[in-house]
Design a protein around this motif. Structure first.
Motif, PDB file in Angstrom:
ATOM      1  N   GLY A  78      35.911  27.011  99.879  1.00  0.00           N
ATOM      2  CA  GLY A  78      37.044  26.172 100.255  1.00  0.00           C
ATOM      3  C   GLY A  78      37.297  26.201 101.751  1.00  0.00           C
ATOM      4  O   GLY A  78      37.548  25.164 102.376  1.00  0.00           O
ATOM      5  N   PHE A  79      37.199  27.386 102.335  1.00  0.00           N
ATOM      6  CA  PHE A  79      37.434  27.522 103.773  1.00  0.00           C
ATOM      7  C   PHE A  79      36.352  26.822 104.585  1.00  0.00           C
ATOM      8  O   PHE A  79      36.642  26.048 105.507  1.00  0.00           O
ATOM      9  CB  PHE A  79      37.492  29.002 104.146  1.00  0.00           C
ATOM     10  CG  PHE A  79      37.584  29.248 105.621  1.00  0.00           C
ATOM     11  CD1 PHE A  79      38.778  29.072 106.292  1.00  0.00           C
ATOM     12  CD2 PHE A  79      36.466  29.642 106.348  1.00  0.00           C
ATOM     13  CE1 PHE A  79      38.869  29.289 107.661  1.00  0.00           C
ATOM     14  CE2 PHE A  79      36.538  29.858 107.710  1.00  0.00           C
ATOM     15  CZ  PHE A  79      37.746  29.678 108.370  1.00  0.00           C
ATOM     16  N   LEU A 167      36.393  19.904  95.977  1.00  0.00           N
ATOM     17  CA  LEU A 167      37.853  20.016  96.017  1.00  0.00           C
ATOM     18  C   LEU A 167      38.352  20.225  97.441  1.00  0.00           C
ATOM     19  O   LEU A 167      39.370  19.659  97.848  1.00  0.00           O
ATOM     20  CB  LEU A 167      38.312  21.174  95.127  1.00  0.00           C
ATOM     21  CG  LEU A 167      38.152  20.985  93.619  1.00  0.00           C
ATOM     22  CD1 LEU A 167      38.589  22.247  92.884  1.00  0.00           C
ATOM     23  CD2 LEU A 167      38.949  19.786  93.137  1.00  0.00           C
ATOM     24  N   GLY A 168      37.629  21.046  98.203  1.00  0.00           N
ATOM     25  CA  GLY A 168      38.020  21.277  99.587  1.00  0.00           C
ATOM     26  C   GLY A 168      37.872  20.033 100.440  1.00  0.00           C
ATOM     27  O   GLY A 168      38.727  19.729 101.280  1.00  0.00           O
ATOM     28  N   ILE A 169      36.780  19.295 100.228  1.00  0.00           N
ATOM     29  CA  ILE A 169      36.523  18.079 101.010  1.00  0.00           C
ATOM     30  C   ILE A 169      37.490  16.963 100.616  1.00  0.00           C
ATOM     31  O   ILE A 169      38.091  16.304 101.470  1.00  0.00           O
ATOM     32  CB  ILE A 169      35.068  17.609 100.801  1.00  0.00           C
ATOM     33  CG1 ILE A 169      34.091  18.640 101.365  1.00  0.00           C
ATOM     34  CG2 ILE A 169      34.837  16.250 101.458  1.00  0.00           C
ATOM     35  CD1 ILE A 169      32.652  18.407 100.952  1.00  0.00           C
ATOM     36  N   PRO A 176      43.436  23.775  97.054  1.00  0.00           N
ATOM     37  CA  PRO A 176      42.881  23.467  95.728  1.00  0.00           C
ATOM     38  C   PRO A 176      41.771  24.423  95.279  1.00  0.00           C
ATOM     39  O   PRO A 176      41.771  24.845  94.113  1.00  0.00           O
ATOM     40  CB  PRO A 176      42.365  22.032  95.889  1.00  0.00           C
ATOM     41  CG  PRO A 176      43.249  21.447  96.933  1.00  0.00           C
ATOM     42  CD  PRO A 176      43.472  22.562  97.906  1.00  0.00           C
ATOM     43  N   PRO A 177      40.823  24.812  96.151  1.00  0.00           N
ATOM     44  CA  PRO A 177      39.838  25.807  95.715  1.00  0.00           C
ATOM     45  C   PRO A 177      40.462  27.142  95.315  1.00  0.00           C
ATOM     46  O   PRO A 177      39.983  27.798  94.381  1.00  0.00           O
ATOM     47  CB  PRO A 177      38.938  25.968  96.947  1.00  0.00           C
ATOM     48  CG  PRO A 177      39.013  24.649  97.639  1.00  0.00           C
ATOM     49  CD  PRO A 177      40.437  24.222  97.455  1.00  0.00           C
ATOM     50  N   ILE A 178      41.522  27.542  96.012  1.00  0.00           N
ATOM     51  CA  ILE A 178      42.190  28.796  95.653  1.00  0.00           C
ATOM     52  C   ILE A 178      42.871  28.662  94.291  1.00  0.00           C
ATOM     53  O   ILE A 178      42.798  29.573  93.449  1.00  0.00           O
ATOM     54  CB  ILE A 178      43.220  29.186  96.734  1.00  0.00           C
ATOM     55  CG1 ILE A 178      42.501  29.551  98.038  1.00  0.00           C
ATOM     56  CG2 ILE A 178      44.083  30.351  96.259  1.00  0.00           C
ATOM     57  CD1 ILE A 178      43.432  29.841  99.193  1.00  0.00           C
TER      58      ILE A 178
END
Length: 247
Positions: A78-79, A167-169, A176-178
Motif C-alpha cells: 500500500g505504501f 487498492l492503493g492505486i 484501504p490496503p491497511i
C-alpha cells in the motif's frame, strides 16, 4: 537492452526512495518476532525439552502466514504503490522515459525482493536459534523441505500483492490496503477450518504451507487456481488504474 536497463534503473530508484522510509522498520518485526516467540516457547517451556524441528518450523510458519505477513506485506504494498499519489509525483514521473508497465513492474519487483528478504531472514534466524538449544538432529532432508516451504510462502504472498496494489492505486491512499489487511487477518481466523479456506486468498498461504493438525478442508488445486486468479486480476486492475489516473 534499453528496456532492461531502464527497468533496472527504475528499480534502483525505488530502492533509493525507500532508504529513509520508516515503514521498512516493520520488516525486522515480521521476520524476527515470530522466531523469537517460538524460540522462547521451546527454550523456556518445560513441555518442550527438545526442539522437534517439525513442530518448531510449523508453528513459526503458521504465525507468519496467519498474522505477520498479511499485515506487513499489505502495509508495504500500500505504501509503495500509493506514495506517488500522496506525494503528487505520479504525473511528473511519466515526463521521464518511464513507461506505466515499468512503473508497475518495478514496484512489484521491489516488493517481491522485500518479501523474499523478510521471509528468508526469518527462516535463517529460526534455524540458528533452534541450534542454540537442545534439539533433535537437523538433517539435510528437513532443512531442504522447509527451505522449499519458505520459498513457496514467498511465491504465495507475492501473488496477493497486485490486488493490494490496486487498492492503493485506485484510492490513492495507504488506508484501504491497511483496512484490507485487518479484514483479511480476521477472516483468515474465521474461515481457516471451513470449506472456504482455499477460496479466500489470504488463507491459502497457511493452508498450502506446513501446518499443525491438517485441515479437514484442503483443496490444493483450488488454492493454486485462486492464487493465480488473484494475481492476474490484481495485475490487470492495477495497470488499468494507472492508465486511467495518470494524465
Amino acid at each position: 537492452m534499453n528496456k532492461v536497463a531502464s527497468l533496472s534503473t527504475v528499480i534502483k530508484t525505488e530502492f533509493l526512495k525507500l532508504r529513509k522510509c520508516k515503514v521498512l522498520w516493520c520488516m525486522p518485526l515480521c521476520a524476527f518476532l515470530p522466531d523469537l516467540l517460538i524460540f522462547s516457547m521451546f527454550a523456556l517451556n518445560k513441555k518442550f525439552p527438545t526442539v522437534i524441528w517439525e513442530t518448531y518450523f510449523t508453528d513459526a510458519i503458521m504465525m507468519i502466514n496467519m498474522l505477520m505477513a498479511i499485515g506487513l506485506f499489505s502495509l508495504l504494498a500500500g505504501f509503495i504503490f500509493s506514495r506517488e499519489y500522496q506525494e503528487n509525483t505520479i504525473n511528473s514521473m511519466f515526463t521521464y522515459p518511464i513507461g506505466r508497465m515499468q512503473f508497475f513492474i518495478s514496484k512489484l519487483i521491489v516488493i517481491l525482493i522485500l518479501i523474499s528478504i523478510t521471509i528468508m531472514a526469518s527462516f535463517i534466524l529460526l534455524v540458528l536459534l533452534g541450534l542454540t538449544i537442545k534439539h533433535e538432529p537437523l538433517t539435510l532432508n528437513i532443512l531442504l523441505y522447509y527451505t522449499k516451504a519458505y520459498i513457496f510462502m514467498i511465491i504465495m504472498h507475492s501473488a496477493l500483492i497486485p490486488l493490494i496494489a490496486f487498492l492503493g492505486i485506485y484510492n490513492k491512499s495507504i488506508i484501504p490496503p491497511i483496512i484490507l489487511a485487518v479484514c483479511a487477518i480476521t477472516l483468515n481466523l474465521i474461515v481457516m477450518n471451513t470449506p472456504f479456506n482455499t477460496v479466500f486468498p489470504w488463507s491459502i498461504p497457511t493452508i498450502l504451507s506446513p501446518h499443525q493438525n491438517g485441515r479437514t478442508y484442503t483443496n490444493y488445486t483450488l488454492g493454486i487456481i485462486v492464487l493465480c486468479s488473484t494475481f492476474i486480476v490484481g495485475t490487470v486492475l492495477s495497470i488499468k488504474s494507472i492508465k486511467k489516473d495518470v494524465h
